[in-house]
Design a protein around this motif. Structure first.
Motif, PDB file in Angstrom:
ATOM      1  N   MET A   1      51.202  24.213  62.337  1.00  0.00           N
ATOM      2  CA  MET A   1      50.354  23.745  60.823  1.00  0.00           C
ATOM      3  C   MET A   1      50.452  24.335  59.632  1.00  0.00           C
ATOM      4  O   MET A   1      49.792  25.620  60.092  1.00  0.00           O
ATOM      5  N   SER A   2      50.646  23.773  59.075  1.00  0.00           N
ATOM      6  CA  SER A   2      50.308  24.177  57.705  1.00  0.00           C
ATOM      7  C   SER A   2      48.713  24.449  57.109  1.00  0.00           C
ATOM      8  O   SER A   2      47.961  24.677  57.876  1.00  0.00           O
ATOM      9  N   ASN A   3      48.516  26.118  56.750  1.00  0.00           N
ATOM     10  CA  ASN A   3      47.436  26.383  56.255  1.00  0.00           C
ATOM     11  C   ASN A   3      46.736  25.442  55.306  1.00  0.00           C
ATOM     12  O   ASN A   3      45.229  25.762  55.294  1.00  0.00           O
ATOM     13  N   ALA A   4      48.105  24.882  54.240  1.00  0.00           N
ATOM     14  CA  ALA A   4      47.530  24.212  53.311  1.00  0.00           C
ATOM     15  C   ALA A   4      47.165  22.864  53.344  1.00  0.00           C
ATOM     16  O   ALA A   4      46.188  22.209  53.002  1.00  0.00           O
ATOM     17  N   LEU A   5      48.283  21.747  54.522  1.00  0.00           N
ATOM     18  CA  LEU A   5      47.258  21.208  54.829  1.00  0.00           C
ATOM     19  C   LEU A   5      47.615  19.560  53.609  1.00  0.00           C
ATOM     20  O   LEU A   5      47.872  18.639  53.721  1.00  0.00           O
ATOM     21  N   GLU A   6      47.698  20.121  52.881  1.00  0.00           N
ATOM     22  CA  GLU A   6      47.432  19.211  51.134  1.00  0.00           C
ATOM     23  C   GLU A   6      47.587  20.407  50.518  1.00  0.00           C
ATOM     24  O   GLU A   6      48.089  20.829  50.221  1.00  0.00           O
ATOM     25  N   THR A   7      48.277  19.586  49.139  1.00  0.00           N
ATOM     26  CA  THR A   7      49.002  20.437  47.942  1.00  0.00           C
ATOM     27  C   THR A   7      47.414  21.148  47.334  1.00  0.00           C
ATOM     28  O   THR A   7      46.606  20.318  46.908  1.00  0.00           O
ATOM     29  N   ILE A   8      47.279  22.118  47.365  1.00  0.00           N
ATOM     30  CA  ILE A   8      46.487  23.079  46.436  1.00  0.00           C
ATOM     31  C   ILE A   8      46.621  23.773  45.675  1.00  0.00           C
ATOM     32  O   ILE A   8      47.384  24.624  45.799  1.00  0.00           O
ATOM     33  N   LEU A   9      46.400  24.530  44.486  1.00  0.00           N
ATOM     34  CA  LEU A   9      45.981  25.523  44.294  1.00  0.00           C
ATOM     35  C   LEU A   9      44.905  26.869  44.137  1.00  0.00           C
ATOM     36  O   LEU A   9      43.909  26.137  44.351  1.00  0.00           O
ATOM     37  N   GLU A  10      45.320  27.341  44.717  1.00  0.00           N
ATOM     38  CA  GLU A  10      44.475  29.178  45.406  1.00  0.00           C
ATOM     39  C   GLU A  10      44.101  29.922  44.689  1.00  0.00           C
ATOM     40  O   GLU A  10      44.878  30.420  43.433  1.00  0.00           O
ATOM     41  N   ILE A  11      42.958  29.747  43.906  1.00  0.00           N
ATOM     42  CA  ILE A  11      42.302  31.022  42.626  1.00  0.00           C
ATOM     43  C   ILE A  11      41.351  31.964  44.086  1.00  0.00           C
ATOM     44  O   ILE A  11      41.305  32.617  44.444  1.00  0.00           O
ATOM     45  N   ASP A  12      42.359  33.418  43.653  1.00  0.00           N
ATOM     46  CA  ASP A  12      41.747  34.831  44.250  1.00  0.00           C
ATOM     47  C   ASP A  12      41.011  35.878  42.825  1.00  0.00           C
ATOM     48  O   ASP A  12      42.165  36.185  42.242  1.00  0.00           O
ATOM     49  N   LEU A  13      39.648  34.875  43.153  1.00  0.00           N
ATOM     50  CA  LEU A  13      39.442  36.060  42.337  1.00  0.00           C
ATOM     51  C   LEU A  13      38.864  38.184  42.367  1.00  0.00           C
ATOM     52  O   LEU A  13      38.741  38.354  41.450  1.00  0.00           O
ATOM     53  N   GLY A  14      39.428  38.407  43.760  1.00  0.00           N
ATOM     54  CA  GLY A  14      39.903  40.035  43.492  1.00  0.00           C
ATOM     55  C   GLY A  14      41.022  40.144  42.864  1.00  0.00           C
ATOM     56  O   GLY A  14      40.753  40.909  42.609  1.00  0.00           O
ATOM     57  N   ALA A  15      42.350  38.977  42.617  1.00  0.00           N
ATOM     58  CA  ALA A  15      43.251  39.605  41.816  1.00  0.00           C
ATOM     59  C   ALA A  15      42.889  39.248  40.035  1.00  0.00           C
ATOM     60  O   ALA A  15      43.344  40.569  39.397  1.00  0.00           O
ATOM     61  N   LEU A  16      41.816  38.547  40.476  1.00  0.00           N
ATOM     62  CA  LEU A  16      41.028  38.348  38.584  1.00  0.00           C
ATOM     63  C   LEU A  16      40.456  39.623  38.637  1.00  0.00           C
ATOM     64  O   LEU A  16      40.759  40.923  37.480  1.00  0.00           O
ATOM     65  N   THR A  17      39.820  40.327  39.364  1.00  0.00           N
ATOM     66  CA  THR A  17      39.467  41.393  39.216  1.00  0.00           C
ATOM     67  C   THR A  17      40.226  42.713  39.139  1.00  0.00           C
ATOM     68  O   THR A  17      39.414  43.508  37.994  1.00  0.00           O
ATOM     69  N   HIS A  18      40.726  42.568  40.044  1.00  0.00           N
ATOM     70  CA  HIS A  18      41.980  43.955  39.724  1.00  0.00           C
ATOM     71  C   HIS A  18      43.100  43.674  38.152  1.00  0.00           C
ATOM     72  O   HIS A  18      43.038  44.976  37.616  1.00  0.00           O
ATOM     73  N   ASN A  19      42.902  42.511  37.798  1.00  0.00           N
ATOM     74  CA  ASN A  19      43.435  42.874  36.706  1.00  0.00           C
ATOM     75  C   ASN A  19      42.951  42.857  35.484  1.00  0.00           C
ATOM     76  O   ASN A  19      43.555  43.839  33.998  1.00  0.00           O
ATOM     77  N   PHE A  20      41.703  42.871  35.722  1.00  0.00           N
ATOM     78  CA  PHE A  20      40.320  43.308  35.051  1.00  0.00           C
ATOM     79  C   PHE A  20      40.319  44.564  34.436  1.00  0.00           C
ATOM     80  O   PHE A  20      40.647  45.415  33.203  1.00  0.00           O
ATOM     81  N   ASN A  21      40.094  44.999  35.644  1.00  0.00           N
ATOM     82  CA  ASN A  21      40.346  46.002  35.489  1.00  0.00           C
ATOM     83  C   ASN A  21      41.353  47.629  35.050  1.00  0.00           C
ATOM     84  O   ASN A  21      41.460  48.267  34.487  1.00  0.00           O
ATOM     85  N   TYR A  22      42.143  46.421  34.769  1.00  0.00           N
ATOM     86  CA  TYR A  22      43.638  47.375  34.352  1.00  0.00           C
ATOM     87  C   TYR A  22      43.761  47.448  33.769  1.00  0.00           C
ATOM     88  O   TYR A  22      43.969  48.609  32.713  1.00  0.00           O
ATOM     89  N   LEU A  23      44.158  46.425  32.724  1.00  0.00           N
ATOM     90  CA  LEU A  23      43.620  45.534  31.683  1.00  0.00           C
ATOM     91  C   LEU A  23      42.689  46.643  30.513  1.00  0.00           C
ATOM     92  O   LEU A  23      43.011  47.439  29.920  1.00  0.00           O
ATOM     93  N   LYS A  24      41.347  46.795  31.080  1.00  0.00           N
ATOM     94  CA  LYS A  24      40.789  47.649  30.641  1.00  0.00           C
ATOM     95  C   LYS A  24      40.361  48.847  30.570  1.00  0.00           C
ATOM     96  O   LYS A  24      40.120  50.188  29.701  1.00  0.00           O
ATOM     97  N   SER A  25      41.310  49.309  31.646  1.00  0.00           N
ATOM     98  CA  SER A  25      41.487  50.885  31.710  1.00  0.00           C
ATOM     99  C   SER A  25      42.801  51.242  30.553  1.00  0.00           C
ATOM    100  O   SER A  25      42.629  52.225  30.461  1.00  0.00           O
ATOM    101  N   LYS A  26      43.407  50.331  29.994  1.00  0.00           N
ATOM    102  CA  LYS A  26      44.215  50.622  28.787  1.00  0.00           C
ATOM    103  C   LYS A  26      43.742  51.122  27.322  1.00  0.00           C
ATOM    104  O   LYS A  26      43.683  51.188  26.644  1.00  0.00           O
ATOM    105  N   VAL A  27      42.185  50.576  26.953  1.00  0.00           N
ATOM    106  CA  VAL A  27      42.046  50.791  25.959  1.00  0.00           C
ATOM    107  C   VAL A  27      40.812  51.606  26.433  1.00  0.00           C
ATOM    108  O   VAL A  27      39.996  52.389  27.348  1.00  0.00           O
ATOM    109  N   GLN A  28      40.179  51.781  25.216  1.00  0.00           N
ATOM    110  CA  GLN A  28      38.645  52.900  25.211  1.00  0.00           C
ATOM    111  C   GLN A  28      37.045  52.018  25.688  1.00  0.00           C
ATOM    112  O   GLN A  28      37.758  50.941  25.398  1.00  0.00           O
ATOM    113  N   PRO A  29      36.349  52.953  25.555  1.00  0.00           N
ATOM    114  CA  PRO A  29      35.203  52.310  26.293  1.00  0.00           C
ATOM    115  C   PRO A  29      35.107  51.395  25.720  1.00  0.00           C
ATOM    116  O   PRO A  29      33.881  50.199  25.992  1.00  0.00           O
TER     117      PRO A  29
END
Length: 369
Positions: A1-29
């Motif tokens: 059976m599906s993990n979703a069972l219905e239509t869902i939008l899953e939001i990954d806060l770990g991915a958000l942290t990764h992206n924020f830290n990566y972009l922050k690494s491109k600018v001066q402190p």
């Protein structure tokens, strides 16, 4: 059976942290970071995204409209919020909720000063936008004298920042134009500072500007799409992680005989014995009709299943003739493995469009770090 069972939008806060830290690494402190959370945080969940970014010490948020800023304040967000396109009818509410306006024309500047004075404000923070080539919103360089005169003639407001927007910072073919915009903005900032008598913050770079034009990071940078996992290039996409995953489930499978049709207007005609699967997601959920007729697809058990016929309001039908699947199996519209940018490209559009189109009736599930 599906993990979703219905239509869902899953939001990954770990991915958000990764992206924020990566972009922050491109600018001066010392360079401040503004997170763009307009349009429900690019189709995800603005309150959840903003509250998580507050924990990561983001400096500013930006929304498009006052209503979006009010929703964040109601959710308990206390970080400064820049409203990019406020209308004067909402200026009192904006001030009541401690939001900060982008003022981009003489009309909105005059209106805001009048309302701020009427509410006995002192030094209320405003942001002045200049048009350096996008020709969407913004003052001209020739307006500087008028702007600074009006601001200096009142104690109700103070310019917190001046800013502009790059036209094509992701496009290497437009590098010369981007550099011209940077030069124009530098000239504007120099004159503005001389006229106003103090130094407002400066910001120009969006996500691709952060990645491609470090010389233009100035006091603050702004990121929208990058925070959600897309770098506007294949190279940078690999350094980011999509935050949102859209999943659904197979509701029903049909055996279709040669010559039978599928969906409204008999838009798909079977060329032989085929199998179609019906998925509970449609154009009312954000899968626009442009994805019909084989332009779009979903992933079922690791295989692409093309959308056949017209996209319905609440459903799509896909061809699963060559896919081993059953009713109840999970369907992936997009996720980290099958990104929204790939699906968007199949219909000759962009990831921004498919992400921001996801309807609010789609259930959101937040995946913590």
């Amino acid at each position: 059976m599906s993990n979703a069972l219905e239509t869902i939008l899953e939001i990954d806060l770990g991915a958000l942290t990764h992206n924020f830290n990566y972009l922050k690494s491109k600018v001066q402190p010392q360079t401040k970071f503004l997170a763009v959370v307009k349009a429900f945080a690019y189709g995800s969940d603005s309150a959840e995204i903003a509250k998580h970014l507050e924990k990561l010490d983001v400096d500013y948020f930006a929304v498009a409209y006052v209503k979006e800023g009010v929703a964040l304040r109601d959710a308990g967000v206390t970080t400064p919020i820049l409203v990019l396109h406020p209308q004067s009818v909402n200026f009192k509410t904006l001030i009541d909720r401690c939001l900060e306006p982008n003022l981009y024309s003489a009309h909105v500047l005059d209106e805001f000063i009048k309302i701020a004075e009427g509410l006995s404000q002192k030094g209320y923070p405003i942001h002045i936008k200049f048009n350096t080539g996008l020709n969407r919103l913004g003052f001209k360089e020739s307006d500087i004298e008028s702007i600074t005169s009006k601001v200096k003639n009142t104690t109700a407001v103070q310019v917190k920042s001046i800013f502009s927007h790059l036209v094509a910072s992701e496009d290497s073919n437009e590098k010369d134009f981007s550099k011209l915009q940077i030069e124009r903005f530098n000239a504007i900032a120099k004159t503005f500072e001389e006229k106003i008598g103090y130094q407002p913050w400066m910001h120009l770079c969006n996500t691709s500007g952060i990645l491609n034009y470090p010389e233009a990071h100035f006091s603050m940078v702004r990121s929208g799409i990058g925070l959600y996992g897309f770098g506007n290039s294949t190279k940078e996409d690999k350094n980011l992680k999509p935050v949102a995953s859209l999943k659904s489930v197979i509701s029903q499978i049909h055996e279709i005989e040669k010559g039978e049709t599928v969906g409204y207007n008999r838009a798909y005609v079977s060329e032989g014995s085929e199998r179609s699967a019906t998925i509970p997601i449609g154009h009312a959920d954000g899968i626009n009709r442009i994805y019909g007729h084989g332009k779009g697809y979903v992933i079922i058990n690791g295989e692409r299943a093309p959308i056949i016929g017209n996209v319905c309001m609440d459903m799509i039908m896909v061809n699963v003739s060559n896919i081993a699947c059953k009713e109840g199996d999970e369907v992936v519209v997009f996720d980290a493995t099958y990104p929204a940018s790939d699906l968007a490209e199949s219909a000759q559009t962009i990831s921004y469009e498919i992400l921001t189109a996801i309807s609010q009736r789609v259930k959101r599930i937040v995946k913590p770090e």
